[in-house]
Design a protein around this motif. Structure first.
Motif, PDB file in Angstrom:
ATOM      1  N   HIS A  78      13.025  14.392  21.436  1.00 52.83           N
ATOM      2  CA  HIS A  78      12.719  14.370  20.003  1.00 52.83           C
ATOM      3  C   HIS A  78      11.786  13.206  19.686  1.00 52.83           C
ATOM      4  CE1 HIS A  78      12.805  14.698  15.791  1.00 52.83           C
ATOM      5  NE2 HIS A  78      13.804  13.873  15.542  1.00 52.83           N
ATOM      6  N   LEU A  79      10.472  13.519  19.705  1.00 52.86           N
ATOM      7  CA  LEU A  79       9.435  12.521  19.430  1.00 52.86           C
ATOM      8  C   LEU A  79       8.804  12.730  18.061  1.00 52.86           C
ATOM      9  CD1 LEU A  79       9.813  12.317  22.548  1.00 52.86           C
ATOM     10  CD2 LEU A  79       7.365  11.950  22.723  1.00 52.86           C
ATOM     11  N   GLY A  80       9.055  13.858  17.418  1.00 54.80           N
ATOM     12  CA  GLY A  80       8.450  14.166  16.131  1.00 54.80           C
ATOM     13  C   GLY A  80       8.882  13.170  15.061  1.00 54.80           C
ATOM     14  N   ALA A  81       7.919  12.547  14.390  1.00 55.32           N
ATOM     15  CA  ALA A  81       8.250  11.514  13.399  1.00 55.32           C
ATOM     16  C   ALA A  81       7.016  11.120  12.613  1.00 55.32           C
ATOM     17  CB  ALA A  81       8.814  10.271  14.099  1.00 55.32           C
ATOM     18  N   SER A  82       7.260  10.518  11.436  1.00 51.84           N
ATOM     19  CA  SER A  82       6.216   9.774  10.737  1.00 51.84           C
ATOM     20  C   SER A  82       6.218   8.366  11.310  1.00 51.84           C
ATOM     21  CB  SER A  82       6.501   9.723   9.236  1.00 51.84           C
ATOM     22  OG  SER A  82       6.422  11.010   8.666  1.00 51.84           O
ATOM     23  N   ILE A  83       5.053   7.867  11.723  1.00 50.72           N
ATOM     24  CA  ILE A  83       5.026   6.640  12.515  1.00 50.72           C
ATOM     25  C   ILE A  83       4.220   5.503  11.887  1.00 50.72           C
ATOM     26  CG2 ILE A  83       5.384   7.877  14.684  1.00 50.72           C
ATOM     27  CD1 ILE A  83       2.353   7.570  15.217  1.00 50.72           C
ATOM     28  N   ASN A  84       3.610   5.734  10.741  1.00 53.52           N
ATOM     29  CA  ASN A  84       2.724   4.737  10.168  1.00 53.52           C
ATOM     30  C   ASN A  84       3.496   3.794   9.242  1.00 53.52           C
ATOM     31  OD1 ASN A  84       0.735   3.612   8.129  1.00 53.52           O
ATOM     32  ND2 ASN A  84      -0.668   4.581   9.580  1.00 53.52           N
ATOM     33  N   VAL A  85       3.494   2.516   9.583  1.00 56.26           N
ATOM     34  CA  VAL A  85       4.248   1.520   8.816  1.00 56.26           C
ATOM     35  C   VAL A  85       3.756   1.449   7.377  1.00 56.26           C
ATOM     36  CG1 VAL A  85       4.779  -0.940   8.587  1.00 56.26           C
ATOM     37  CG2 VAL A  85       4.890   0.155  10.829  1.00 56.26           C
ATOM     38  N   GLN A  86       2.441   1.367   7.188  1.00 50.00           N
ATOM     39  CA  GLN A  86       1.918   1.247   5.836  1.00 50.00           C
ATOM     40  C   GLN A  86       2.234   2.487   5.005  1.00 50.00           C
ATOM     41  OE1 GLN A  86       0.575  -1.624   4.553  1.00 50.00           O
ATOM     42  NE2 GLN A  86       0.826  -0.525   2.608  1.00 50.00           N
ATOM     43  N   ASP A  87       2.118   3.666   5.594  1.00 47.89           N
ATOM     44  CA  ASP A  87       2.481   4.889   4.871  1.00 47.89           C
ATOM     45  C   ASP A  87       3.937   4.852   4.426  1.00 47.89           C
ATOM     46  OD1 ASP A  87      -0.048   5.846   5.228  1.00 47.89           O
ATOM     47  OD2 ASP A  87       0.476   7.353   6.741  1.00 47.89           O
ATOM     48  N   SER A  88       4.813   4.309   5.280  1.00 49.80           N
ATOM     49  CA  SER A  88       6.239   4.244   4.924  1.00 49.80           C
ATOM     50  C   SER A  88       6.486   3.283   3.776  1.00 49.80           C
ATOM     51  CB  SER A  88       7.079   3.844   6.145  1.00 49.80           C
ATOM     52  OG  SER A  88       7.084   2.434   6.372  1.00 49.80           O
ATOM     53  N   ILE A  89       5.660   2.250   3.669  1.00 50.83           N
ATOM     54  CA  ILE A  89       5.773   1.295   2.565  1.00 50.83           C
ATOM     55  C   ILE A  89       5.235   1.921   1.275  1.00 50.83           C
ATOM     56  CG2 ILE A  89       4.917  -0.923   1.686  1.00 50.83           C
ATOM     57  CD1 ILE A  89       4.929  -1.896   4.639  1.00 50.83           C
ATOM     58  N   ASP A  90       4.117   2.623   1.398  1.00 53.79           N
ATOM     59  CA  ASP A  90       3.486   3.222   0.226  1.00 53.79           C
ATOM     60  C   ASP A  90       4.286   4.405  -0.316  1.00 53.79           C
ATOM     61  OD1 ASP A  90       1.411   1.434   0.503  1.00 53.79           O
ATOM     62  OD2 ASP A  90       0.102   2.843   1.569  1.00 53.79           O
ATOM     63  N   GLU A  91       4.871   5.193   0.589  1.00 53.28           N
ATOM     64  CA  GLU A  91       5.553   6.421   0.173  1.00 53.28           C
ATOM     65  C   GLU A  91       6.728   6.661   1.129  1.00 53.28           C
ATOM     66  OE1 GLU A  91       7.071   9.494  -0.898  1.00 53.28           O
ATOM     67  OE2 GLU A  91       5.797  10.357   0.652  1.00 53.28           O
ATOM     68  N   PRO A  92       7.836   5.953   0.899  1.00 50.77           N
ATOM     69  CA  PRO A  92       8.940   5.961   1.871  1.00 50.77           C
ATOM     70  C   PRO A  92       9.652   7.303   2.016  1.00 50.77           C
ATOM     71  CG  PRO A  92       9.553   4.734  -0.101  1.00 50.77           C
ATOM     72  CD  PRO A  92       8.088   5.013  -0.222  1.00 50.77           C
ATOM     73  N   HIS A 271       0.102  -5.512   5.587  1.00 53.01           N
ATOM     74  CA  HIS A 271       1.542  -5.558   5.298  1.00 53.01           C
ATOM     75  C   HIS A 271       2.198  -6.733   6.041  1.00 53.01           C
ATOM     76  CE1 HIS A 271       1.108  -2.304   8.501  1.00 53.01           C
ATOM     77  NE2 HIS A 271       1.719  -3.252   9.168  1.00 53.01           N
ATOM     78  N   PRO A 272       1.878  -7.962   5.620  1.00 53.95           N
ATOM     79  CA  PRO A 272       2.432  -9.137   6.320  1.00 53.95           C
ATOM     80  C   PRO A 272       3.950  -9.190   6.292  1.00 53.95           C
ATOM     81  CG  PRO A 272       1.431  -9.756   4.224  1.00 53.95           C
ATOM     82  CD  PRO A 272       1.039  -8.342   4.482  1.00 53.95           C
ATOM     83  N   GLN A 273       4.573  -8.597   5.261  1.00 52.09           N
ATOM     84  CA  GLN A 273       6.032  -8.635   5.153  1.00 52.09           C
ATOM     85  C   GLN A 273       6.715  -7.835   6.254  1.00 52.09           C
ATOM     86  OE1 GLN A 273       3.991  -6.778   3.444  1.00 52.09           O
ATOM     87  NE2 GLN A 273       4.933  -5.025   2.431  1.00 52.09           N
ATOM     88  N   SER A 274       5.984  -6.917   6.881  1.00 54.36           N
ATOM     89  CA  SER A 274       6.576  -6.092   7.933  1.00 54.36           C
ATOM     90  C   SER A 274       6.055  -6.456   9.324  1.00 54.36           C
ATOM     91  CB  SER A 274       6.305  -4.607   7.643  1.00 54.36           C
ATOM     92  OG  SER A 274       6.930  -4.214   6.439  1.00 54.36           O
ATOM     93  N   GLU A 275       5.304  -7.532   9.415  1.00 56.72           N
ATOM     94  CA  GLU A 275       4.782  -7.982  10.707  1.00 56.72           C
ATOM     95  C   GLU A 275       5.905  -8.587  11.550  1.00 56.72           C
ATOM     96  OE1 GLU A 275       2.918  -7.865  13.371  1.00 56.72           O
ATOM     97  OE2 GLU A 275       1.079  -8.386  12.272  1.00 56.72           O
ATOM     98  N   ILE A 276       5.919  -8.297  12.832  1.00 49.23           N
ATOM     99  CA  ILE A 276       6.826  -8.954  13.765  1.00 49.23           C
ATOM    100  C   ILE A 276       5.982  -9.925  14.582  1.00 49.23           C
ATOM    101  CG2 ILE A 276       8.494  -8.656  15.632  1.00 49.23           C
ATOM    102  CD1 ILE A 276       8.920  -5.775  14.610  1.00 49.23           C
ATOM    103  N   GLN A 277       6.292 -11.197  14.486  1.00 49.48           N
ATOM    104  CA  GLN A 277       5.394 -12.220  15.028  1.00 49.48           C
ATOM    105  C   GLN A 277       5.334 -12.211  16.555  1.00 49.48           C
ATOM    106  OE1 GLN A 277       3.240 -13.903  13.356  1.00 49.48           O
ATOM    107  NE2 GLN A 277       2.462 -15.147  15.053  1.00 49.48           N
ATOM    108  N   LYS A 278       6.452 -11.908  17.190  1.00 51.38           N
ATOM    109  CA  LYS A 278       6.465 -11.912  18.664  1.00 51.38           C
ATOM    110  C   LYS A 278       7.264 -10.721  19.172  1.00 51.38           C
ATOM    111  CE  LYS A 278       7.656 -14.758  22.731  1.00 51.38           C
ATOM    112  NZ  LYS A 278       6.333 -14.747  23.385  1.00 51.38           N
ATOM    113  N   LEU A 279       6.613  -9.885  19.953  1.00 48.11           N
ATOM    114  CA  LEU A 279       7.261  -8.748  20.602  1.00 48.11           C
ATOM    115  C   LEU A 279       7.091  -8.883  22.112  1.00 48.11           C
ATOM    116  CD1 LEU A 279       6.263  -5.750  18.298  1.00 48.11           C
ATOM    117  CD2 LEU A 279       8.593  -6.507  18.794  1.00 48.11           C
TER     118      LEU A 279
END
Length: 315
Positions: A78-92, A271-279
């Motif tokens: 199951h890989l089907g998904a909405s994957i864009n972070v900014q889209d999820s912020i704009d229209e969750p 979207h700096p609020q959703s940035e992860i500084q170190k992965l």
């Protein structure tokens, strides 16, 4: 063995499909093409194991029911998904419906036929990494975007079906995946975008200061990991990471690709609020349970991706 792959016309899905076919399985691909594209399947759609491409949504319960009733899948990737972070912020709502409710609909069909579920989550569910041992599966989560929140919700549903019904399920969390067939525009394709811009003589735009780091996993290594999770009972009921085990700052990545700092430009973060500084991924669990580890270095992966784009890869 009959296998259903949702999101199979997407970037990672395409490589998972190819590996499953190469290993001799019967494959059905379901994708609504909101992010994937049929051209990704051109090279494999005539394979004898490729049974059908279905353009449709995981939110269509009657479609899912008819597919499962007809083919009684043994594994659902199951890989089907909405994957864009900014889209999820704009229209969750769209992201929540696709990633959480859609996953519930898939789980219900899998429960009817005891179909194993391999659920594709994301490293974006994690809080930042604070040391060089990397992020393991016990690392704290932080839903810093509705995308991450929707994935965490879906993860919990997937694991609940393992505990409540004994359904074989596994949650996989690949880190930042890149390689051929990734779009060269839009979010998530930082390597492909940088290479395409460098080839076209454009600047490489970096959001924010560029000190944020990413653990970049080559897509064929990722696909090998995804497929293996479906065929090993030792990961049932587990969450498993996959990554390169090496992180690189976005600044250093841009310099590696461009070779010239004058070609790099820093721009305001969207979207700096959703940035992860170190992965940085700790993939020790995947190595222990699946015998998996990455085989392609970042430098080789970039070279392969560049070659694909130069040779006319999909834009």
């Amino acid at each position: 063995m009959n296998i259903l792959l949702t999101g199979g016309a997407g970037f990672i899905g395409r490589w998972v499909a190819k590996r499953l076919l190469d290993e001799g399985y019967n494959l059905w691909v379901l994708d609504d093409l909101s992010n994937g594209r049929e051209e990704n399947l051109t090279e494999i759609i005539n394979h004898p194991g490729f049974k059908q491409f279905i353009k449709g949504s995981i939110l269509d319960e009657s479609l899912l029911s008819s597919l499962f009733d007809a083919h009684r899948f043994e594994i659902c990737y199951h890989l089907g998904a909405s994957i864009n972070v900014q889209d999820s912020i704009d229209e969750p709502r769209t992201t929540f419906n696709n990633d959480t409710i859609g996953t519930f609909y898939v789980l219900e069909q899998c429960r009817k036929y005891n179909t194993k579920v391999v659920f594709m989550s994301t490293c974006m569910v994690y809080d930042r990494c604070n040391d060089e041992t990397g992020i393991d599966e016990n690392h704290p989560t932080k839903p810093a975007s509705p995308y991450a929140g929707s994935k965490i919700g879906a993860e919990n549903m997937v694991l609940s079906y393992y505990y409540a019904y004994g359904l074989p399920t596994v949650v996989i969390r690949p880190f930042n995946t890149y390689g051929p067939f990734q779009k060269t525009g839009g979010e998530g394709g930082v390597v492909a975008i940088f290479i395409k811009n460098e080839l076209e003589g454009k600047t490489l735009n970096i959001y924010g200061e560029g000190t944020q780091t990413r653990d970049l996993l080559y897509v064929e290594d990722c696909a090998r990991f995804v497929v293996s999770a479906g065929f090993d009972d030792r990961v049932n009921g587990e969450i498993v990471n996959a990554g390169l085990g090496r992180d690189i700052s976005v600044n250093d990545l841009a310099l590696l690709i461009a070779g010239d700092s004058s070609k790099i430009l820093h721009v305001p973060h969207i979207h700096p609020q959703s940035e992860i500084q170190k992965l940085l991924c700790n993939y020790g669990k995947a190595k222990h349970l699946l015998g998996w580890e990455p085989q392609i270095s970042l430098e080789e992966g970039i070279q392969r991706t560049r070659k694909w784009i130069v040779e006319g890869g999909l834009a």
